[in-house]
Design a protein around this motif. Structure first.
Motif, PDB file in Angstrom:
ATOM      1  N   LEU A   1     -11.459 -27.696   3.227  1.00 42.03           N
ATOM      2  CA  LEU A   1     -11.348 -27.863   1.776  1.00 42.03           C
ATOM      3  C   LEU A   1     -10.319 -28.917   1.388  1.00 42.03           C
ATOM      4  O   LEU A   1     -10.503 -29.651   0.409  1.00 42.03           O
ATOM      5  CB  LEU A   1     -10.993 -26.528   1.114  1.00 42.03           C
TER       6      LEU A   1
ATOM      7  N   VAL B   1     -13.794 -30.640  -3.727  1.00 40.50           N
ATOM      8  CA  VAL B   1     -12.617 -29.807  -3.971  1.00 40.50           C
ATOM      9  C   VAL B   1     -11.531 -30.606  -4.680  1.00 40.50           C
ATOM     10  O   VAL B   1     -10.912 -30.124  -5.644  1.00 40.50           O
ATOM     11  CB  VAL B   1     -12.088 -29.234  -2.643  1.00 40.50           C
TER      12      VAL B   1
ATOM     13  N   HIS C   1     -22.538 -26.647  -2.264  1.00 39.92           N
ATOM     14  CA  HIS C   1     -21.116 -26.306  -2.325  1.00 39.92           C
ATOM     15  C   HIS C   1     -20.690 -26.239  -3.786  1.00 39.92           C
ATOM     16  O   HIS C   1     -20.803 -27.214  -4.522  1.00 39.92           O
ATOM     17  CB  HIS C   1     -20.325 -27.395  -1.588  1.00 39.92           C
TER      18      HIS C   1
ATOM     19  N   ASN D   1     -17.414 -25.128  -6.288  1.00 41.13           N
ATOM     20  CA  ASN D   1     -15.975 -24.863  -6.295  1.00 41.13           C
ATOM     21  C   ASN D   1     -15.512 -24.533  -7.702  1.00 41.13           C
ATOM     22  O   ASN D   1     -15.780 -25.284  -8.634  1.00 41.13           O
ATOM     23  CB  ASN D   1     -15.204 -26.092  -5.799  1.00 41.13           C
TER      24      ASN D   1
ATOM     25  N   SER E   1     -14.390 -21.313  -3.216  1.00 44.22           N
ATOM     26  CA  SER E   1     -15.399 -22.204  -2.635  1.00 44.22           C
ATOM     27  C   SER E   1     -16.544 -21.371  -2.096  1.00 44.22           C
ATOM     28  O   SER E   1     -16.340 -20.498  -1.245  1.00 44.22           O
ATOM     29  CB  SER E   1     -14.776 -23.039  -1.507  1.00 44.22           C
TER      30      SER E   1
END
Length: 313
Positions: free
Chosen positions: A223, A229, A264, A266, A280
């Motif tokens: 991350l 991120v 993904h 976040n 996450s």
């Protein structure tokens, strides 16, 4: 306590664009080949149509293909009547809408089937094409409405259970690490993720303190070097890629290639204008979440913030 989370509209738009409507599935069942071909030609433009010449074969197709929106079945067939076949589909596929075609006066069979909810409507042979199309259109709308209501109920139940798990974890956790791990597992299981990481943030930087969950038991934590991120932490907003393989800027990154992650999401967890953690959620396939699922994300992130700030030092 004041808990904040950024708006999720950009991620919702990604999901809406990714999940474009597909043709609904339809199964037509008739032992007469000419009728079967006619039904197929009538509906193939608007439906993904499967054909079966008997109830036995139709059950095999359902076993392979899963739920369909509409079934049209002839009543008088060898081996198994249409009503008998349709009754066998009810337990596994309760939302499927069932239509019977009949050229005979099987009144008792039809009345029993309709009264028990196994048949939506019956059409007499020879049928009027326009009437049948109108019936099928209404049937497809009914199926969609039933699915929406079922999904809403299931989502509400799952949402309640997840929020309860988060607060229960806060009450029994011995330390921050165990709390983070318990929440990561709860969120990962809820969203059928391959990996879920909940990592502490201090002074706008990720700390080594984290909890994680993985279906395989193996977690690669990259991350700190991930651009999604970094964007989430810089902007304080939810950032996502729901199909990494279609994003040239991300698909070639070594950590996505080695981990096999293809989606993904976040979510920064913010308490009184300060980021305190990052959630996450990762999948090894393009994201299958619906825009409505993001409402659950919104609520659970708020609950996580409350849980983290209520933990006794």
């Amino acid at each position: 306590m004041e808990v904040e989370i950024p708006l999720l509209e950009s991620v919702k738009r990604q999901l809406m664009n990714h999940q474009r409507p597909k043709k609904p599935k339809m199964l037509v069942v008739d032992d007469e080949p000419d009728n079967l071909d006619l039904l197929y030609r009538t509906f193939r433009r608007n439906f993904n149509v499967f054909k079966a010449e008997s109830g036995v074969r139709a059950l095999e197709i359902l076993g392979d293909e899963g739920e369909v929106a509409v079934i049209i079945s002839d009543q008088r067939m060898p081996e198994m009547k249409g009503t008998e076949f349709l009754s066998k589909t009810v337990p596994q596929f309760p939302n499927t809408v069932r239509i019977i075609l009949t050229g005979f006066t099987d009144i008792e069979d039809l009345v029993d089937a309709i009264n028990s909810g196994q048949v939506y409507k019956y059409i007499t042979k020879p049928w009027d094409p326009n009437e049948l199309k109108a019936v099928v259109e209404r049937a497809a709308e009914t199926y969609e409405l039933l699915n929406q209501r079922t999904a809403e109920l299931n989502r509400a139940q799952a949402q309640t259970q997840l929020l309860a798990r988060v607060m229960e974890a806060a009450q029994v956790a011995a330390n921050l690490e165990s709390l983070l791990a318990t929440i990561a597992q709860a969120v990962g299981e809820q969203f059928q993720a391959d990996v879920c990481i909940l990592q502490q943030i201090q002074d706008n930087h990720l700390t080594p303190t984290k909890g994680d969950y993985s279906r395989t038991g193996v977690v690669e934590n990259w991350l700190a070097t991930d651009p999604i991120v970094q964007e989430a932490m810089t902007t304080g907003t939810v950032q996502a890629s729901i199909n990494i393989t279609a994003d040239p800027a991300l698909a070639t990154l070594p950590h996505y290639q080695s981990s096999g992650i293809q989606a993904h999401i976040n979510a920064p967890i913010i308490y009184r204008n300060q980021q305190i953690a990052l959630l996450s959620v990762q999948w090894k396939q393009p994201c299958q979440m619906t825009p409505d699922d993001l409402t659950t994300v919104y609520l659970v992130v708020q609950q996580i913030a409350l849980a983290l700030t209520s933990l006794k030092p």
